[in-house]
Design a protein around this motif. Structure first.
Motif, PDB file in Angstrom:
ATOM      1  N   LYS A 284      26.939 -10.670 -15.712  1.00  0.00           N
ATOM      2  CA  LYS A 284      26.837 -10.070 -16.902  1.00  0.00           C
ATOM      3  C   LYS A 284      26.146  -8.471 -16.650  1.00  0.00           C
ATOM      4  O   LYS A 284      25.647  -8.727 -15.725  1.00  0.00           O
ATOM      5  CB  LYS A 284      25.445 -10.931 -17.828  1.00  0.00           C
ATOM      6  N   PRO A 285      26.014  -7.623 -17.552  1.00  0.00           N
ATOM      7  CA  PRO A 285      25.387  -6.508 -17.383  1.00  0.00           C
ATOM      8  C   PRO A 285      24.023  -6.669 -17.069  1.00  0.00           C
ATOM      9  O   PRO A 285      23.341  -7.678 -17.711  1.00  0.00           O
ATOM     10  CB  PRO A 285      25.745  -5.817 -18.597  1.00  0.00           C
ATOM     11  N   VAL A 286      23.331  -5.978 -16.520  1.00  0.00           N
ATOM     12  CA  VAL A 286      21.867  -5.982 -15.848  1.00  0.00           C
ATOM     13  C   VAL A 286      21.223  -4.984 -16.472  1.00  0.00           C
ATOM     14  O   VAL A 286      21.367  -3.873 -16.672  1.00  0.00           O
ATOM     15  CB  VAL A 286      21.550  -6.082 -14.408  1.00  0.00           C
ATOM     16  N   ILE A 287      19.855  -5.371 -17.329  1.00  0.00           N
ATOM     17  CA  ILE A 287      19.143  -4.532 -18.213  1.00  0.00           C
ATOM     18  C   ILE A 287      17.833  -4.642 -17.157  1.00  0.00           C
ATOM     19  O   ILE A 287      17.346  -5.577 -16.894  1.00  0.00           O
ATOM     20  CB  ILE A 287      18.759  -5.183 -19.519  1.00  0.00           C
ATOM     21  N   MET A 288      17.351  -3.498 -16.747  1.00  0.00           N
ATOM     22  CA  MET A 288      16.035  -3.299 -16.213  1.00  0.00           C
ATOM     23  C   MET A 288      14.824  -2.981 -16.878  1.00  0.00           C
ATOM     24  O   MET A 288      15.139  -1.882 -17.521  1.00  0.00           O
ATOM     25  CB  MET A 288      16.238  -2.253 -14.825  1.00  0.00           C
ATOM     26  N   LEU A 289      13.941  -3.675 -17.045  1.00  0.00           N
ATOM     27  CA  LEU A 289      12.739  -3.334 -17.720  1.00  0.00           C
ATOM     28  C   LEU A 289      11.672  -2.732 -16.539  1.00  0.00           C
ATOM     29  O   LEU A 289      11.475  -3.496 -15.505  1.00  0.00           O
ATOM     30  CB  LEU A 289      12.047  -4.647 -18.362  1.00  0.00           C
ATOM     31  N   GLU A 290      11.344  -1.517 -16.604  1.00  0.00           N
ATOM     32  CA  GLU A 290      10.683  -1.114 -15.310  1.00  0.00           C
ATOM     33  C   GLU A 290       9.468  -0.267 -16.135  1.00  0.00           C
ATOM     34  O   GLU A 290       9.020   0.111 -17.091  1.00  0.00           O
ATOM     35  CB  GLU A 290      11.454   0.293 -14.891  1.00  0.00           C
ATOM     36  N   ALA A 291       8.198  -0.317 -15.298  1.00  0.00           N
ATOM     37  CA  ALA A 291       6.920   0.103 -15.228  1.00  0.00           C
ATOM     38  C   ALA A 291       6.337   0.415 -13.883  1.00  0.00           C
ATOM     39  O   ALA A 291       6.987  -0.214 -12.843  1.00  0.00           O
ATOM     40  CB  ALA A 291       6.120  -0.732 -16.084  1.00  0.00           C
ATOM     41  N   HIS A 292       5.284   1.107 -13.991  1.00  0.00           N
ATOM     42  CA  HIS A 292       4.772   1.548 -12.598  1.00  0.00           C
ATOM     43  C   HIS A 292       3.379   1.114 -12.642  1.00  0.00           C
ATOM     44  O   HIS A 292       2.509   0.965 -13.657  1.00  0.00           O
ATOM     45  CB  HIS A 292       4.726   2.885 -12.316  1.00  0.00           C
ATOM     46  N   SER A 293       2.870   0.471 -11.256  1.00  0.00           N
ATOM     47  CA  SER A 293       1.728  -0.317 -11.150  1.00  0.00           C
ATOM     48  C   SER A 293       0.676   0.640 -10.747  1.00  0.00           C
ATOM     49  O   SER A 293      -0.544   0.260 -10.737  1.00  0.00           O
ATOM     50  CB  SER A 293       2.084  -1.095 -10.103  1.00  0.00           C
ATOM     51  N   ASP A 294       0.765   1.826 -10.282  1.00  0.00           N
ATOM     52  CA  ASP A 294      -0.204   2.732  -9.790  1.00  0.00           C
ATOM     53  C   ASP A 294      -0.967   3.382 -10.906  1.00  0.00           C
ATOM     54  O   ASP A 294      -0.223   3.758 -12.025  1.00  0.00           O
ATOM     55  CB  ASP A 294       0.284   3.726  -8.725  1.00  0.00           C
ATOM     56  N   GLU A 295      -2.385   3.980 -10.482  1.00  0.00           N
ATOM     57  CA  GLU A 295      -2.989   4.476 -11.359  1.00  0.00           C
ATOM     58  C   GLU A 295      -3.542   5.846 -10.950  1.00  0.00           C
ATOM     59  O   GLU A 295      -3.366   5.742  -9.398  1.00  0.00           O
ATOM     60  CB  GLU A 295      -4.416   3.717 -12.092  1.00  0.00           C
ATOM     61  N   VAL A 296      -4.101   6.759 -11.382  1.00  0.00           N
ATOM     62  CA  VAL A 296      -4.718   8.015 -10.820  1.00  0.00           C
ATOM     63  C   VAL A 296      -6.086   7.512 -10.301  1.00  0.00           C
ATOM     64  O   VAL A 296      -6.751   6.956 -10.677  1.00  0.00           O
ATOM     65  CB  VAL A 296      -4.556   9.215 -11.877  1.00  0.00           C
ATOM     66  N   GLY A 297      -6.137   8.527  -9.058  1.00  0.00           N
ATOM     67  CA  GLY A 297      -7.507   8.083  -8.394  1.00  0.00           C
ATOM     68  C   GLY A 297      -7.908   9.151  -7.588  1.00  0.00           C
ATOM     69  O   GLY A 297      -7.429  10.237  -7.927  1.00  0.00           O
ATOM     70  N   PHE A 298      -8.628   8.934  -6.582  1.00  0.00           N
ATOM     71  CA  PHE A 298      -8.790   9.948  -5.498  1.00  0.00           C
ATOM     72  C   PHE A 298      -8.779   9.037  -4.174  1.00  0.00           C
ATOM     73  O   PHE A 298      -8.581   7.995  -3.911  1.00  0.00           O
ATOM     74  CB  PHE A 298     -10.005  10.340  -5.746  1.00  0.00           C
ATOM     75  N   MET A 299      -8.867   9.972  -3.135  1.00  0.00           N
ATOM     76  CA  MET A 299      -8.876   9.560  -1.642  1.00  0.00           C
ATOM     77  C   MET A 299      -9.801  10.429  -0.805  1.00  0.00           C
ATOM     78  O   MET A 299     -10.085  11.639  -0.846  1.00  0.00           O
ATOM     79  CB  MET A 299      -7.562   9.513  -1.165  1.00  0.00           C
ATOM     80  N   VAL A 300     -10.539   9.632  -0.072  1.00  0.00           N
ATOM     81  CA  VAL A 300     -11.549  10.394   0.857  1.00  0.00           C
ATOM     82  C   VAL A 300     -10.946  11.188   1.766  1.00  0.00           C
ATOM     83  O   VAL A 300     -10.024  10.646   2.667  1.00  0.00           O
ATOM     84  CB  VAL A 300     -12.608   9.245   1.395  1.00  0.00           C
ATOM     85  N   GLN A 301     -11.306  12.469   1.995  1.00  0.00           N
ATOM     86  CA  GLN A 301     -10.608  13.458   3.103  1.00  0.00           C
ATOM     87  C   GLN A 301     -11.585  13.573   3.862  1.00  0.00           C
ATOM     88  O   GLN A 301     -11.067  13.812   5.292  1.00  0.00           O
ATOM     89  CB  GLN A 301     -10.253  15.019   2.049  1.00  0.00           C
ATOM     90  N   SER A 302     -12.751  13.877   3.776  1.00  0.00           N
ATOM     91  CA  SER A 302     -13.757  13.839   4.872  1.00  0.00           C
ATOM     92  C   SER A 302     -15.083  13.488   4.483  1.00  0.00           C
ATOM     93  O   SER A 302     -15.274  13.298   3.494  1.00  0.00           O
ATOM     94  CB  SER A 302     -13.698  15.352   5.384  1.00  0.00           C
ATOM     95  N   ILE A 303     -15.964  13.384   5.552  1.00  0.00           N
ATOM     96  CA  ILE A 303     -17.213  12.978   5.170  1.00  0.00           C
ATOM     97  C   ILE A 303     -18.289  14.150   5.762  1.00  0.00           C
ATOM     98  O   ILE A 303     -18.260  14.632   6.787  1.00  0.00           O
ATOM     99  CB  ILE A 303     -17.629  11.561   6.051  1.00  0.00           C
ATOM    100  N   GLU A 304     -19.251  14.578   4.731  1.00  0.00           N
ATOM    101  CA  GLU A 304     -20.181  15.727   5.043  1.00  0.00           C
ATOM    102  C   GLU A 304     -21.339  15.302   5.997  1.00  0.00           C
ATOM    103  O   GLU A 304     -21.565  13.958   5.869  1.00  0.00           O
ATOM    104  CB  GLU A 304     -20.480  16.376   3.756  1.00  0.00           C
ATOM    105  N   ALA A 305     -21.999  16.187   6.699  1.00  0.00           N
ATOM    106  CA  ALA A 305     -23.103  15.866   7.451  1.00  0.00           C
ATOM    107  C   ALA A 305     -24.223  15.279   6.388  1.00  0.00           C
ATOM    108  O   ALA A 305     -24.813  14.390   6.963  1.00  0.00           O
ATOM    109  CB  ALA A 305     -23.699  17.120   8.046  1.00  0.00           C
ATOM    110  N   ASN A 306     -24.402  15.881   5.274  1.00  0.00           N
ATOM    111  CA  ASN A 306     -25.248  15.099   4.550  1.00  0.00           C
ATOM    112  C   ASN A 306     -25.075  13.760   3.871  1.00  0.00           C
ATOM    113  O   ASN A 306     -25.711  13.314   2.955  1.00  0.00           O
ATOM    114  CB  ASN A 306     -25.654  16.090   3.324  1.00  0.00           C
ATOM    115  N   GLY A 307     -23.871  13.136   4.017  1.00  0.00           N
ATOM    116  CA  GLY A 307     -23.362  12.091   3.524  1.00  0.00           C
ATOM    117  C   GLY A 307     -22.622  12.128   2.219  1.00  0.00           C
ATOM    118  O   GLY A 307     -22.181  10.997   1.629  1.00  0.00           O
ATOM    119  N   LEU A 308     -22.306  13.176   1.734  1.00  0.00           N
ATOM    120  CA  LEU A 308     -21.561  13.372   0.517  1.00  0.00           C
ATOM    121  C   LEU A 308     -19.980  13.177   1.044  1.00  0.00           C
ATOM    122  O   LEU A 308     -19.681  13.649   2.245  1.00  0.00           O
ATOM    123  CB  LEU A 308     -21.420  14.717  -0.057  1.00  0.00           C
ATOM    124  N   LEU A 309     -19.075  12.746   0.221  1.00  0.00           N
ATOM    125  CA  LEU A 309     -17.684  12.549   0.517  1.00  0.00           C
ATOM    126  C   LEU A 309     -16.673  13.657  -0.065  1.00  0.00           C
ATOM    127  O   LEU A 309     -16.754  13.932  -1.522  1.00  0.00           O
ATOM    128  CB  LEU A 309     -17.115  11.172   0.046  1.00  0.00           C
TER     129      LEU A 309
END
Length: 353
Positions: free
Chosen positions: A57-82
């Motif tokens: 039969k013809p195929v119907i694709m129902l599609e959505a994405h699982s990911d959300e917006v967010g952030f990623m740690v790039q570096s760690i400062e000497a004072n403990g801030l990210l």
């Protein structure tokens, strides 16, 4: 799990681009008694995937994405801030002073705040760009971050929000409705049509990494190779800053049917078919012509020598921020429309697209 509990659970779950595993586990658990489930190396999930040589039969694709917006740690400062980078599209004015949680090397989440300068010390317009912000977890040194909190470079950072549902307004207040609301729709629809005698086969696809360039959908559409694709999205609502005549993404106004955005022009015959179905089943809908933005449909419609594709949306107030509103009524109207579409589609109709 009922619709409200499913939406809340998906909203609460952590899953920025590339780290969607927990979201997939919820969907897999919901689907395990209904369909075969596959996952690929891109973290795309396939519900009831049918290999080309076995298709009748013809195929119907129902599609959505699982990911959300967010952030990623790039570096760690000497004072403990990210120091961090955004994952997905953020506006700097929506980020400061909000709570986040950082996943450490043990898989545990460490609470933090995106740093801000108290108004007492602000000069000029007081604006701070994303590149100049940090995450404060209450640490005071590089060594403390590494040795006590066990946070490493590359750690995912997620908005720290718990979803709430208001029985009176029938609104959810939570995070990540772009696009966990689409994931919930696919989960519910696939359950409901399991024993239906359809003229089409339906494949549910949960794609990864949409927020960073529609990456998962490139792979998932090549694997699913559908004859028609229905992309379920949580597009940004516009009813808080446009009037009733110009708003095309109003909360409580039903399913949003997208004609165009910079990544895709929807197949006009498919759009007409869906609008006719909505009228036949008395389903509330609204239409949009978008000047900006894009969805996985931008990649999907170019595969398999061209796939008739449509984007159906449940409008999300304050998308791509920590806190969003979404309507249960709009969600339910979208579920009804998607089920009606797959019940009405057949090979002859699809050939006319």
């Amino acid at each position: 799990m009922n619709s409200i509990d499913l939406i809340k659970k998906l909203s609460d779950t952590e899953g920025i681009s590339g780290f969607e595993d927990k979201v997939l586990e919820i969907i897999k658990d919901e689907m395990k008694d209904y369909y075969n489930i596959e996952k690929d190396s891109m973290n795309n999930l396939y519900i009831n995937n049918i290999v080309p040589e076995e298709r009748k039969k013809p195929v119907i694709m129902l599609e959505a994405h699982s990911d959300e917006v967010g952030f990623m740690v790039q570096s760690i400062e000497a004072n403990g801030l990210l120091k961090f980078i955004p994952i997905g599209g953020w506006s700097s004015q929506q980020v400061q002073a909000h709570k986040v949680k950082v996943q450490n090397s043990d898989g545990k989440y460490i609470n933090g705040i995106i740093s801000s300068v108290p108004p007492h010390f602000l000069k000029n317009d007081g604006k701070t760009e994303l590149k100049d912000m940090f995450i404060d977890i209450g640490a005071f040194s590089y060594e403390e971050v590494k040795e006590i909190y066990k946070i490493e470079i590359g750690a995912p950072v997620i908005p720290n929000v718990i979803c709430e549902y208001n029985e009176t307004s029938k609104l959810f207040l939570g995070k990540a409705f772009d696009d966990r609301i689409g994931c919930a729709i696919i989960t519910e629809v696939m359950k409901d049509i399991k024993n239906e005698n359809l003229d089409v086969d339906v494949v549910g696809v949960i794609s990864s990494q949409e927020e960073v360039g529609l990456r998962g959908a490139i792979v998932s559409s090549q694997k699913a190779l559908p004859n028609v694709a229905i992309v379920l999205e949580g597009p940004p609502a516009d009813d808080t800053f446009r009037n009733k005549y110009t708003s095309q993404g109003g909360i409580g106004k039903g399913v949003q049917i997208r004609h165009i955005d910079p990544t895709m022009i929807a197949n006009p015959k498919l759009v007409k078919f869906i609008k006719d179905i909505a009228k036949k089943y008395s389903i509330k809908y609204q239409e949009t012509v978008r000047e900006s933005g894009g969805t996985n449909a931008g990649k999907i419609h170019l595969e398999n020598l061209g796939i008739p594709t449509i984007v159906l949306g449940v409008p999300v107030r304050y998308a791509h921020s920590h806190h969003n509103f979404v309507s249960l009524n709009d969600y339910q109207e979208t579920v009804k429309l998607v089920k009606a579409i797959v019940k009405e589609l057949n090979e002859n109709i699809i050939k006319n697209f």
